[in-house]
Design a protein around this motif. Structure first.
Motif, short mmCIF file in Angstrom:
data_model
loop_
_atom_site.label_atom_id
_atom_site.label_comp_id
_atom_site.label_asym_id
_atom_site.label_seq_id
_atom_site.Cartn_x
_atom_site.Cartn_y
_atom_site.Cartn_z
N SER A 5 -58.72 -108.71 106.77
CA SER A 5 -59.52 -107.55 106.81
C SER A 5 -58.40 -105.51 106.80
CB SER A 5 -60.61 -107.52 107.54
OG SER A 5 -61.29 -108.82 107.11
N ALA A 6 -58.01 -106.47 108.15
CA ALA A 6 -57.47 -104.80 108.02
C ALA A 6 -56.23 -104.35 107.10
CB ALA A 6 -56.92 -104.27 109.54
N LEU A 7 -55.04 -105.56 106.96
CA LEU A 7 -54.40 -105.92 106.10
C LEU A 7 -54.55 -105.29 104.83
CD1 LEU A 7 -52.04 -108.39 107.67
CD2 LEU A 7 -51.56 -106.30 107.72
N LEU A 8 -55.49 -106.34 103.65
CA LEU A 8 -55.62 -105.90 102.95
C LEU A 8 -56.29 -104.76 102.67
CD1 LEU A 8 -56.64 -106.95 100.53
CD2 LEU A 8 -58.55 -107.88 100.93
N GLY B 45 -59.40 -100.82 110.35
CA GLY B 45 -59.68 -101.79 109.69
C GLY B 45 -59.90 -103.19 110.88
N ILE B 46 -59.45 -103.18 112.11
CA ILE B 46 -59.30 -103.92 112.47
C ILE B 46 -60.56 -103.73 114.05
CG2 ILE B 46 -58.14 -105.09 114.59
CD1 ILE B 46 -55.23 -104.69 113.88
N ASP B 47 -60.84 -102.39 113.81
CA ASP B 47 -61.88 -102.09 115.41
C ASP B 47 -63.24 -102.95 114.22
OD1 ASP B 47 -59.73 -101.90 117.04
OD2 ASP B 47 -60.16 -100.09 117.73
N TYR B 48 -63.50 -102.49 112.54
CA TYR B 48 -64.51 -102.25 112.64
C TYR B 48 -64.97 -103.83 112.64
CZ TYR B 48 -64.29 -97.05 111.76
OH TYR B 48 -64.22 -95.71 111.61
N SER B 49 -64.07 -104.79 111.86
CA SER B 49 -64.23 -106.16 111.51
C SER B 49 -64.48 -106.44 113.05
CB SER B 49 -62.76 -106.99 111.02
OG SER B 49 -62.73 -106.41 110.04
N LEU C 147 -57.32 -86.41 103.01
CA LEU C 147 -58.32 -87.25 102.42
C LEU C 147 -57.60 -88.61 102.32
CD1 LEU C 147 -58.60 -84.76 98.77
CD2 LEU C 147 -59.84 -85.53 100.26
N VAL C 148 -56.32 -88.45 101.66
CA VAL C 148 -55.58 -90.24 102.12
C VAL C 148 -56.16 -90.97 102.97
CG1 VAL C 148 -53.48 -91.30 101.89
CG2 VAL C 148 -53.98 -89.66 100.21
N ALA C 149 -56.15 -90.28 104.18
CA ALA C 149 -56.69 -90.72 105.05
C ALA C 149 -57.75 -91.70 105.61
CB ALA C 149 -56.54 -90.09 106.70
N ALA C 150 -58.95 -90.02 104.65
CA ALA C 150 -60.11 -91.00 105.30
C ALA C 150 -61.17 -91.64 103.51
CB ALA C 150 -60.96 -89.16 104.57
N VAL C 151 -60.22 -91.86 102.97
CA VAL C 151 -60.02 -92.99 101.54
C VAL C 151 -59.70 -93.95 102.16
CG1 VAL C 151 -59.09 -93.62 99.53
CG2 VAL C 151 -59.89 -91.80 99.66
N THR C 152 -58.90 -94.14 103.39
CA THR C 152 -57.77 -95.09 103.63
C THR C 152 -59.46 -96.22 104.94
OG1 THR C 152 -55.97 -95.10 103.76
CG2 THR C 152 -56.55 -95.82 105.26
N VAL C 153 -59.72 -94.58 105.29
CA VAL C 153 -61.29 -95.63 106.84
C VAL C 153 -62.19 -95.59 105.02
CG1 VAL C 153 -62.71 -94.38 108.22
CG2 VAL C 153 -60.68 -93.86 108.02
N ILE D 41 -65.00 -102.60 103.50
CA ILE D 41 -64.05 -104.11 102.91
C ILE D 41 -64.80 -105.18 103.93
CG2 ILE D 41 -62.26 -105.35 104.65
CD1 ILE D 41 -60.36 -103.86 102.00
N SER D 42 -65.02 -104.34 105.70
CA SER D 42 -65.85 -104.41 106.40
C SER D 42 -67.02 -105.87 106.24
CB SER D 42 -66.07 -103.36 107.05
OG SER D 42 -64.67 -103.61 108.15
N LEU D 43 -68.21 -104.46 105.25
CA LEU D 43 -68.84 -105.06 105.43
C LEU D 43 -69.88 -105.43 104.04
CD1 LEU D 43 -70.55 -101.16 105.84
CD2 LEU D 43 -70.75 -102.99 106.87
N THR D 44 -68.25 -105.72 103.32
CA THR D 44 -68.17 -106.75 101.80
C THR D 44 -67.93 -107.94 102.50
OG1 THR D 44 -66.52 -105.20 100.97
CG2 THR D 44 -68.84 -104.78 100.34
N LEU D 45 -66.39 -107.81 102.14
CA LEU D 45 -65.19 -108.56 101.68
C LEU D 45 -65.47 -109.52 103.64
CD1 LEU D 45 -63.01 -110.54 100.91
CD2 LEU D 45 -61.66 -109.17 101.73
#
Length: 806
Positions: free
Chosen positions: A272-275, A309-313, A373-379, A385-389
């Motif tokens: 999930s994090a890598l995607l 990404g890793i932590d949330y998943s 903004l780029v970091a915020a969009v990444t989060v 992804i954590s809530l859907t994928l």
């Protein structure tokens, strides 16, 4: 919120391929855009409104050729030998001429010819040839101390213009009895320095030009000449990412395996994090053609994206597994409930990170806003992804998320006594006052170096000794003085009463500046055609990051300076050194404002999430302690040079000027992640009947293992960047790793349970009026659990209706 996420999670679990293919399609679109638009990043960090930027903008408008980027190349001879032999001089002359004939490079010979022609024309028209030459010579390389209208001006300024001390022991390099344009030779003949100027700023320069410059100067090392050519850092690309970041990901994989107990379960957070990183960082590169961003921006997004990404998943997968093992739920029901409960915490934790990052927009600095903004969009992408994928992937795996071995191990462990987390929490609760005093004392001591923290942009002086950039810096310092690594470009404008600047007036101003304390060499560079701008190059006696250079810049700019008054001019200062000084000053000024924004946001968000006054105040004070300690330790390591060999650098120097603001925003968001996951578990225990210190101990025992795992993963990912080639990435990676280590293990896992034990049940009390005003966000999922329990009871009372609903 929890009810909505529960339904969304169940839908994703039941129909996984729809979401999986959607995310794959999004990744494909991003890659296609990246292929079409390419990557367009820059190393420029421009802050509008600063004095140096105003001067540079004025030059670009009034005299654009004077505002182009500068570069230098250093040639060195073997120890005890000289460069001005016939053979070596010929090689250097050829390389220099090859550079001057490249596109985008200013050729001083052509400028001299233009100046002479203009002077001759003005003389024939009855004007002053001297003024004509000064007006048409126009510009020179702002990094150097030589006039491109003739290199003799350098020695002339050195000898004739210097009123303090002896003339410099270096001068133009002579070839066949004539000076080699743009090249200076040290007194012992062992070091030669070529300084030249581009017609545009480095950010607008095609990479093929710098490659051609490198190729041209590399020719001097051929044929066994013994010459070494060292380009400046403006000519060499700095790789932002190395191979060590993979070590952090590998450590994260091991921690996931130990925490979740199976390769299948551990692989989901990594996938999930890598995607998420692939989509967000790829999109940042794809849109870099339209949105200016620095080369460090995507690297920062990579750092944050991998970690969150890793932590949330991990939080969601761990909650699902615990529900299956402890409550006997099916994988489908457990996945849905974990998205509804842990997913709610993920949503608000991600929201705090996004708000903290977007808070940087109020500072009004363009390159920082792009980073934020780029970091915020990444989060945001990783939260989605954590809530859907993630639940869709859990739907593909099904019951295999918990192996038979894990079920057997859980059954065996349930019969044992409490583990380390329980004993640690009991010990902290028992010695709560001692723990609070000890934590404050330790972190207070760690924060002491903050008082000596210096901000700036790392230069060649802080590069590792084995790099060409550092060797070039040292060679220039040894051969000509450290100030040549940080030249200043001065723009003089006549005041309202003095009229235009003449060649005589410019020479008088040069004489006055040469007598300024801290000035090594002053060279006139020309006057524009209207006579309202005179350009001067000043070489300080000190390096670009020295405090004395900063003082010199301030004195030169002072409107009441003796030199400015005597010559009836106002002086503006620009150049790479002045820009860095202004940037550091501006960022230091806005940092307290940003801290205030963070504190206010922290109290408001945590007030909404926990419906408590004590919890937000305690969390914010703890965060401030961890941030101060983080910057104190970072100062001791990267500025004072403590343990420098352990962290892969040779020389300490100033900390990256925008690092405190950027690290504070990221650390705040991540610290609130741990606060939400840990304290929400304590509140859940309190709501379900555990009172006083029992709720603290029980909630700590339930959530500490996954919070520790998440913190170890974060530290590992950020620590992987400490050994990156770029010193800026090193500093950011170290500060984030140290900050997470301090905040997670000292503040959240130690100070928080101690403070919660001191206040007991009163920590959850809220004034009735405020309680009615605040919305109930149901982060713990109490409403969801109540609805599900009511549904189960109804199904038991009416089995037929319950089967129809299912």
């Amino acid at each position: 919120m929890s009810t909505f996420l529960y339904r969304a999670g169940k839908s994703a679990y039941d129909k996984p391929w729809r979401l999986i293919l959607s995310w794959v399609a999004i990744l494909g679109v991003v890659l296609a855009l990246l292929g079409i638009n390419g990557i367009h990043v820059t190393s420029e960090m421009k802050i509008e409104g600063t004095e140096s930027q105003k001067v540079l903008d004025q030059l670009q408008k009034e005299l654009p050729e004077a505002s182009g980027g500068q570069a230098s190349v250093v040639f060195t001879a073997p120890k005890g030998e000289r460069l001005d032999t016939a053979e070596r001089s010929a090689l250097i002359q050829k390389a220099v001429n090859d550079v001057y004939h490249l596109d985008y490079v200013i050729n001083p010979a052509e400028l001299a010819a233009q100046a002479a022609a203009a002077a001759s024309a003005q003389g024939q028209a009855g004007g002053s040839p001297e003024a004509g030459a000064a007006g048409s010579a126009g510009t020179t390389d702002a990094a150097g101390g030589q006039s491109q209208a003739g290199d003799a001006a350098a020695s002339g300024a050195a000898a004739g213009g210097q009123t303090q001390g002896a003339a410099p022991s270096y001068g133009p390099m002579m070839v066949d009895g004539a000076p080699l344009p743009g090249v200076m030779l040290s007194a012992d003949g062992s070091v030669a320095m070529l300084q030249f100027q581009f017609t545009v700023q480095q950010t607008s320069l095609p990479k093929s030009v710098t490659d051609s410059v490198i190729a041209a100067i590399d020719t001097v090392e051929q044929n066994g000449s013994g010459i070494t050519a060292l380009p400046s850092d403006s000519l060499t690309g700095k790789p932002a990412i190395g191979s060590t970041e993979a070590v952090g990901v590998a450590v994260a994989a091991v921690v996931l395996l130990m925490t979740l107990g199976s390769v299948v379960a551990a692989g989901l957070p990594l996938l999930s994090a890598l995607l998420g990183v692939g989509i967000s960082v790829g999109a940042a590169f794809a849109f870099s053609k339209f949105i200016p961003m620095t080369d460090i921006t995507p690297v920062l997004a990579l750092m944050v994206g991998l970690a969150v990404g890793i932590d949330y998943s991990l939080f969601i997968v761990n909650r699902q597994r615990r529900m299956m093992l402890d409550q006997g739920l099916s994988a489908r029901e457990a996945a849905s409930r974990s998205v509804g409960t842990a997913g709610s915490a993920v949503f608000f934790a991600g929201l705090t990170v996004i708000i903290a990052l977007c808070g940087m927009l109020v500072i009004g600095i363009a390159f920082l806003s792009a980073m934020a903004l780029v970091a915020a969009v990444t989060v945001f992408v990783n939260v989605l992804i954590s809530l859907t994928l993630l639940p869709a992937l859990l739907g593909l795996i099904g019951e295999r998320i918990v192996s038979a071995k894990a079920r057997a191990k859980n059954a065996a462990s349930s019969k044992k006594s409490h583990g380390f987390a329980y004993r640690w929490a009991r010990g902290v609760v028992k010695a709560r006052w001692l723990v609070v005093i000890g934590v404050v004392a330790v972190l207070g001591a760690a924060a002491i170096p903050v008082a000596k923290m210096e901000m700036g942009i790392p230069s060649g002086a802080t590069a590792n000794l084995d790099t060409a950039v550092r060797q070039s810096y040292d060679a220039i310092s040894d051969g000509f003085g450290e100030g040549y690594n940080g030249p200043l470009l001065l723009v003089a404008e006549p005041d309202s009463a003095s009229g235009a600047i003449t060649a005589e007036g410019l020479y008088k101003l040069v004489q006055g500046l040469q007598g300024q304390e801290g000035v090594a060499l002053v060279s006139p560079m020309g006057i524009n055609k209207t006579g309202d701008i005179g350009i001067i190059s000043v070489i300080p006696t000190t390096g670009p990051t020295d405090a004395a250079t900063r003082t010199l810049v301030q004195e030169l700019r002072a409107p009441d300076s003796a030199v400015a008054k005597e010559n009836h001019v106002t002086i503006g200062v620009t150049g790479f050194t002045a820009i860095n000084i202004d940037m550091s000053s501006k960022l230091a000024d806005v940092f307290p404002t940003y801290i205030l924004i963070i504190v206010i946001l922290s109290v408001i968000i945590l007030l909404l999430v926990f419906r408590s006054i004590i919890v937000p105040i305690k969390a914010t004070v703890g965060f401030l302690l961890s941030v101060l300690a983080t910057f104190g330790i970072t100062t001791a390591v990267y500025q004072w040079g403590w343990l420098h060999s352990m962290f892969g650098f040779d020389t300490g120097g100033p900390l990256l000027s925008f690092m405190p603001i950027m690290v504070t925003g990221i650390l705040y968001g991540l610290a609130m992640d741990y606060q939400v996951f840990l304290v929400s578990s304590m509140r859940e225990s309190y709501v379900h009947g555990h009172k006083g210190t029992d709720s603290v101990i029980h909630g700590y025992e339930q959530s500490s293992r996954v919070v520790v795992a998440a913190a170890v993963i974060m530290v590992s990912v950020f620590a992987g960047f400490i050994f990156a080639p770029d010193i800026m990435i090193k500093q950011i990676g170290f500060a984030l790793a140290a900050g997470i280590l301090i905040d997670a293990f000292i503040i959240r896992m130690t100070l928080v349970p101690a403070v919660m034990a001191i206040f007991g049940d009163s920590a959850w009390r809220l004034p009735k009026r405020l309680d009615r005003m605040l919305p109930n966000l149901d982060v713990e999922g109490d409403k969801l659990i109540a609805q599900l329990n009511a549904k189960e009871q109804a199904a038991q009372a009416n089995p037929v209706q319950g089967r129809e609903r299912n």
